[in-house]
Design a protein around this motif. Structure first.
Motif, mmCIF file in Angstrom:
data_model
loop_
_atom_site.group_PDB
_atom_site.id
_atom_site.type_symbol
_atom_site.label_atom_id
_atom_site.label_comp_id
_atom_site.label_asym_id
_atom_site.label_seq_id
_atom_site.Cartn_x
_atom_site.Cartn_y
_atom_site.Cartn_z
ATOM 1 N N VAL A 90 0.831 -1.199 0.000
ATOM 2 C CA VAL A 90 0.000 0.000 0.000
ATOM 3 C C VAL A 90 0.866 1.250 0.000
ATOM 4 N N LEU A 91 0.459 2.233 -0.799
ATOM 5 C CA LEU A 91 1.071 3.551 -0.818
ATOM 6 C C LEU A 91 0.035 4.578 -0.373
ATOM 7 N N ASP A 92 0.371 5.351 0.668
ATOM 8 C CA ASP A 92 -0.456 6.473 1.101
ATOM 9 C C ASP A 92 0.225 7.741 0.597
ATOM 10 N N LEU A 93 -0.426 8.420 -0.319
ATOM 11 C CA LEU A 93 0.169 9.531 -1.055
ATOM 12 C C LEU A 93 -0.249 10.861 -0.447
ATOM 13 N N ALA B 275 -4.258 1.355 7.021
ATOM 14 C CA ALA B 275 -3.863 0.243 6.146
ATOM 15 C C ALA B 275 -3.018 -0.778 6.898
ATOM 16 N N ALA B 276 -2.103 -0.298 7.727
ATOM 17 C CA ALA B 276 -1.277 -1.220 8.507
ATOM 18 C C ALA B 276 -2.114 -2.008 9.501
ATOM 19 N N LEU B 277 -3.062 -1.353 10.145
ATOM 20 C CA LEU B 277 -3.917 -2.036 11.117
ATOM 21 C C LEU B 277 -4.818 -3.073 10.464
ATOM 22 N N THR B 278 -5.131 -2.894 9.191
ATOM 23 C CA THR B 278 -6.008 -3.830 8.495
ATOM 24 C C THR B 278 -5.229 -4.905 7.750
ATOM 25 N N GLY B 279 -3.948 -5.034 8.056
ATOM 26 C CA GLY B 279 -3.198 -6.193 7.582
ATOM 27 C C GLY B 279 -2.455 -6.038 6.284
ATOM 28 N N THR C 185 2.812 -4.340 3.318
ATOM 29 C CA THR C 185 3.705 -3.214 3.573
ATOM 30 C C THR C 185 2.916 -1.929 3.383
ATOM 31 N N VAL C 186 3.340 -0.879 4.077
ATOM 32 C CA VAL C 186 2.711 0.431 3.929
ATOM 33 C C VAL C 186 3.813 1.471 3.793
ATOM 34 N N ARG C 187 3.731 2.236 2.715
ATOM 35 C CA ARG C 187 4.646 3.344 2.475
ATOM 36 C C ARG C 187 3.849 4.638 2.481
ATOM 37 N N ALA C 188 4.243 5.576 3.333
ATOM 38 C CA ALA C 188 3.591 6.873 3.411
ATOM 39 C C ALA C 188 4.551 7.933 2.891
ATOM 40 N N VAL C 189 4.075 8.767 1.960
ATOM 41 C CA VAL C 189 4.920 9.766 1.316
ATOM 42 C C VAL C 189 4.322 11.154 1.504
ATOM 43 N N ASP C 190 5.163 12.108 1.901
ATOM 44 C CA ASP C 190 4.751 13.494 2.001
ATOM 45 C C ASP C 190 5.987 14.370 1.870
ATOM 46 N N ILE C 191 5.811 15.593 1.377
ATOM 47 C CA ILE C 191 6.963 16.468 1.188
ATOM 48 C C ILE C 191 7.380 17.198 2.468
ATOM 49 N N VAL D 40 -3.148 2.250 -4.009
ATOM 50 C CA VAL D 40 -2.723 3.622 -3.771
ATOM 51 C C VAL D 40 -3.891 4.371 -3.145
ATOM 52 N N LEU D 41 -3.641 5.009 -2.006
ATOM 53 C CA LEU D 41 -4.663 5.710 -1.248
ATOM 54 C C LEU D 41 -4.270 7.184 -1.123
#
Length: 219
Positions: A78-81, A92-96, A99-105, A142-143
């Motif tokens: 999962v990507l959190d944009l 997303a991590a809590l729902t299993g 992998t979870v990647r979170a991106v922010d500037i 992608v979320l």
């Protein structure tokens, strides 16, 4: 995450349940306008306004949907944009998610995401970067919550998300009817009435929808 950034987040945002998703706690600012003025003043030249400090309506709706439909992310990359506080990434991590990647500037966003992930006992990989000119990598989902707040951001975000769909990812966004959401490219999957701070939205409840980006053949 630098100690200075983490200390700033802890100083100006208290850990509290998310209004529309009380199963999750985030560092949230009590006084939106005061913090906005602070970051736009002392930090104006270095970072954007503090999107990380609030549970925005689009992110709350998207997180609620993912939490209530864990099959959306379970076992997936999962990507959190433009992740802001990391609410959607944490969900997303809590729902299993595999992998979870979170991106922010924003460096403060990166610090807030790490603190919020730790507060909820989950692992999230955090990138402080602008990736909108590239692609979603190996993400299967992608979320993006509340990202269509300006024409310039909407144009860049739409291009990125369409590339993600073309490469096989499922794309879901949460949006409270912002003016720059390109609705014809999406179909609605859920709708909620989300509590919001009056100082942010000029209302205390915001009707907010979760949308899925159509595949290339349907867009």
């Amino acid at each position: 995450m630098t100690d200075t950034a983490a200390d700033f987040v802890r100083s100006y945002a208290a850990l509290a349940p998310v209004p529309f998703l009380p199963e999750i706690k985030l560092h949230q600012a009590d006084e939106p306008i005061g913090l906005w003025e602070l970051t736009e003043g002392e930090y104006r030249s270095e970072q954007p306004p503090p999107f990380w400090a609030f549970a925005w309506a689009g992110g709350q709706a998207l997180a609620r949907y993912v939490f209530d439909h864990p099959e959306t992310t379970a076992g997936k990359r999962v990507l959190d944009l433009a992740a802001g506080s990391g609410l959607v990434a944490v969900t997303a991590a809590l729902t299993g998610a595999a992998t979870v990647r979170a991106v922010d500037i924003d460096p403060l966003s990166a610090a807030a995401i790490e603190l919020n992930a730790a507060a909820n006992g989950v692992q999230v990989s955090v990138d402080q970067a602008d990736i909108l000119g590239g692609d979603a990598g190996d993400a299967e989902v992608v979320l993006a919550g509340d990202v269509f707040y300006s024409q310039a951001m909407a144009d860049r975000m739409t291009g990125f998300l369409r590339r993600a769909v073309k490469n096989g990812a499922r794309v879901l966004v949460g949006d409270p009817d912002r003016a720059f959401l390109p609705k014809p490219l999406f179909h609605e999957v859920a709708a909620y009435d989300v509590p919001t701070p009056f100082a942010l939205e000029s209302v205390t409840v915001k009707h907010t929808r979760v949308w899925e980006l159509r595949g290339p053949a349907k867009a």
